[in-house]
Design a protein around this motif. Structure first.
Motif, mmCIF file in Angstrom:
data_model
loop_
_atom_site.group_PDB
_atom_site.id
_atom_site.type_symbol
_atom_site.label_atom_id
_atom_site.label_comp_id
_atom_site.label_asym_id
_atom_site.label_seq_id
_atom_site.Cartn_x
_atom_site.Cartn_y
_atom_site.Cartn_z
ATOM 1 N N ALA A 153 16.559 80.337 24.057
ATOM 2 C CA ALA A 153 17.598 79.351 24.373
ATOM 3 C C ALA A 153 18.619 79.865 25.380
ATOM 4 C CB ALA A 153 18.304 78.926 23.083
ATOM 5 N N GLU A 154 18.969 81.148 25.282
ATOM 6 C CA GLU A 154 20.075 81.672 26.089
ATOM 7 C C GLU A 154 19.646 82.239 27.435
ATOM 8 O OE1 GLU A 154 21.882 84.548 23.545
ATOM 9 O OE2 GLU A 154 22.325 83.073 21.967
ATOM 10 N N LEU A 181 16.025 72.464 18.772
ATOM 11 C CA LEU A 181 14.860 72.609 19.633
ATOM 12 C C LEU A 181 13.667 71.850 19.048
ATOM 13 C CD1 LEU A 181 15.129 76.411 20.541
ATOM 14 C CD2 LEU A 181 16.321 74.446 21.524
ATOM 15 N N ASP A 226 17.033 82.954 20.045
ATOM 16 C CA ASP A 226 18.219 83.200 20.876
ATOM 17 C C ASP A 226 17.821 83.532 22.305
ATOM 18 O OD1 ASP A 226 19.880 82.737 18.739
ATOM 19 O OD2 ASP A 226 20.312 84.856 18.337
ATOM 20 N N ASP A 247 16.534 72.675 30.099
ATOM 21 C CA ASP A 247 17.364 72.553 28.912
ATOM 22 C C ASP A 247 16.503 72.991 27.737
ATOM 23 O OD1 ASP A 247 18.592 71.579 26.520
ATOM 24 O OD2 ASP A 247 19.694 70.102 27.681
ATOM 25 N N PRO A 248 16.984 73.922 26.888
ATOM 26 C CA PRO A 248 16.149 74.381 25.765
ATOM 27 C C PRO A 248 15.602 73.245 24.909
ATOM 28 C CG PRO A 248 18.129 75.727 25.942
ATOM 29 C CD PRO A 248 18.282 74.603 26.926
ATOM 30 N N LYS A 249 16.368 72.161 24.788
ATOM 31 C CA LYS A 249 15.940 71.046 23.944
ATOM 32 C C LYS A 249 14.800 70.253 24.556
ATOM 33 C CE LYS A 249 20.430 70.666 21.672
ATOM 34 N NZ LYS A 249 21.598 69.794 21.361
ATOM 35 N N ALA A 274 15.135 77.486 15.311
ATOM 36 C CA ALA A 274 14.857 76.466 16.322
ATOM 37 C C ALA A 274 15.439 75.128 15.893
ATOM 38 C CB ALA A 274 13.357 76.350 16.560
ATOM 39 N N ARG A 314 19.185 74.930 16.312
ATOM 40 C CA ARG A 314 19.594 74.747 17.704
ATOM 41 C C ARG A 314 19.136 73.401 18.279
ATOM 42 N NH1 ARG A 314 21.304 78.717 21.254
ATOM 43 N NH2 ARG A 314 21.639 80.810 20.405
ATOM 44 N N ALA A 353 15.013 79.758 28.831
ATOM 45 C CA ALA A 353 15.106 78.355 29.262
ATOM 46 C C ALA A 353 15.954 78.193 30.517
ATOM 47 C CB ALA A 353 15.644 77.495 28.118
#
Length: 410
Positions: free
Chosen positions: A163-164, A205, A160, A173-175, A200, A203, A167
């Motif tokens: 990603a939040e 990732l 979390d 972009d988290p991806k 991960a 989400r 990143a």
């Protein structure tokens, strides 16, 4: 059931300081009730084992200063869980020879998993205050309870936070980030890494590496090379102290500079780790763990008083939030036993099941209420970052005392 400590916070804070400063009532007026303190006091896990035990000791000081439990003075009987076999042997000794009414501990997931089999068969309550592995509370043991957050909390918080907050702060972009997961391969590291990978994947990732290693390894250069070769720009490591230091040092020596390193507790939360690797190496590194000390104290009432009691008792600053987590959990349990019917095993279990401490009322920030597996359902973890040689809370926002810092783009 709610307890006086949580409803009369200022009164008990005063008692905590009084106990630490030695102005409490004389223990000789009380009978003794023996409680086991089972931790790794020697061997490679001794530093955090001892630090964890200090939190229990401060909780006992406070309880004894306020009259003990059912009018009896709590006396801690130490057991050294240096490895799994000794944890089993010491649990047997504490139960059979010493006659403890309960066992508190233990910090190491492998040690508590081994020792609690002994206590459960003997019908003696075991209160785990610091180990995070899934298996601790997934075995349907009647007499085992855990007050602290778990591997699930750690893994979820790491993903979390990445990603939040991390990143976006990196402008990514988290991806698009490539994640490498490394972990010591006992039940502790394996549990956390499993949850990190699962969250991960949820989400969307990208995980490019997932590798375990023995905690007593003396060379992590091959892992560093693997991460470099696979282009991992984020590393998640679940580790103890020695392997945390080793990875940070060898990554630095290899010139490997991922955009973010996120530690999972253990060595990453300890000032001795920062001292060992140096400020220049550890600055910017993240950690997901129990509540630490540079935190918004509006979210952690009583933390400052705990630190004052720690300083008074040990003549030093706390070395890790493990002592704080053990203090809070032990205090909740001891208060509950005192509010219960007595020291028989089923009376202690009933007292533990009755605990209902709300979030935002304890020194760790989280409350206590046990679910059907005897896991504290209100426990959660925070995210920290090493900044200027100090570990400061940066996540979630309600607990943060500093903004995250990100590497300057070349």
């Amino acid at each position: 059931m709610k307890f006086a400590y949580w409803e009369e916070n200022m009164h008990i804070r005063h008692l905590l300081l009084s106990a630490a400063l030695g102005v409490a009532m004389a223990g000789s007026a009380l009978a003794d009730v023996k409680i086991g303190a089972l931790y790794p006091f020697s061997g490679p896990l001794a530093l955090l084992g001892d630090e964890s035990a200090r939190g229990l000791e401060i909780a006992v000081d406070q309880i004894n200063a306020s009259g003990g439990v059912h009018g009896e003075k709590v006396v801690l009987e130490r057991g050294d869980a240096v490895d799994n076999n000794q944890a089993i042997g010491e649990a047997r000794r504490l139960v059979s020879l010493v006659g403890v009414k309960a066992v508190f501990g233990t910090y190491s997931s492998a040690r508590v998993i081994a020792a609690s089999q002994v206590t459960d068969l003997a019908g003696i309550p075991y209160f785990e205050l610091g180990a995070v592995a899934d298996e601790v509370t997934s075995r349907n043991l009647k007499y085992l309870f855990r007050t602290n957050p778990t591997a699930l909390h750690m893994g979820r918080a790491a993903i979390d936070m990445l990603a939040e907050k991390i990143a976006p702060g990196l402008g990514k972009d988290p991806k698009d980030l490539k994640i490498g997961i490394i972990y010591e391969d006992s039940s502790y590291g394996t549990s956390v890494a499993g949850h990190e990978a699962a969250y991960a994947n949820e989400r969307g990732l990208t995980i490019v590496a997932k590798s375990g290693y023995p905690a007593n390894t003396v060379d992590m250069s091959s892992l560093v090379l693997e991460l470099q070769d696979k282009g991992a720009d984020v590393v998640l490591q679940t580790s103890y102290q020695n392997d945390s230091v080793l990875f940070l040092q060898q990554a630095h020596e290899a010139g490997y500079k991922p955009l973010a390193i996120i530690g999972g507790g253990g060595g990453y939360s300890m000032q001795p780790t920062a001292d060992a690797v140096g400020k220049d190496i550890i600055d910017g590194v993240y950690d997901v763990d129990f509540t630490q000390y540079a935190v918004n104290t509006e979210a952690t009432p009583g933390l400052a008083e705990f630190v004052a009691a720690y300083r008074a008792k040990y003549g030093a600053e706390p070395r890790s939030g493990h002592s704080l987590a053990n203090y809070m959990g032990a205090l909740a349990i001891l208060q509950a036993i005192d509010a219960g019917e007595g020291f028989e095993p089923d009376q202690i279990v009933a007292a533990a099941k009755a605990i209902d401490i709300p979030d935002g009322t304890t020194a760790t920030g989280f409350g206590v209420k046990f679910d059907e597996t005897h896991q504290n359902d209100r426990a959660w973890m925070m995210g920290m970052q090493w900044q200027d040689g100090k570990l400061v809370t940066v996540y979630p926002d309600k607990a943060a005392v500093a903004p995250m810092r990100f590497p300057v783009a070349n």
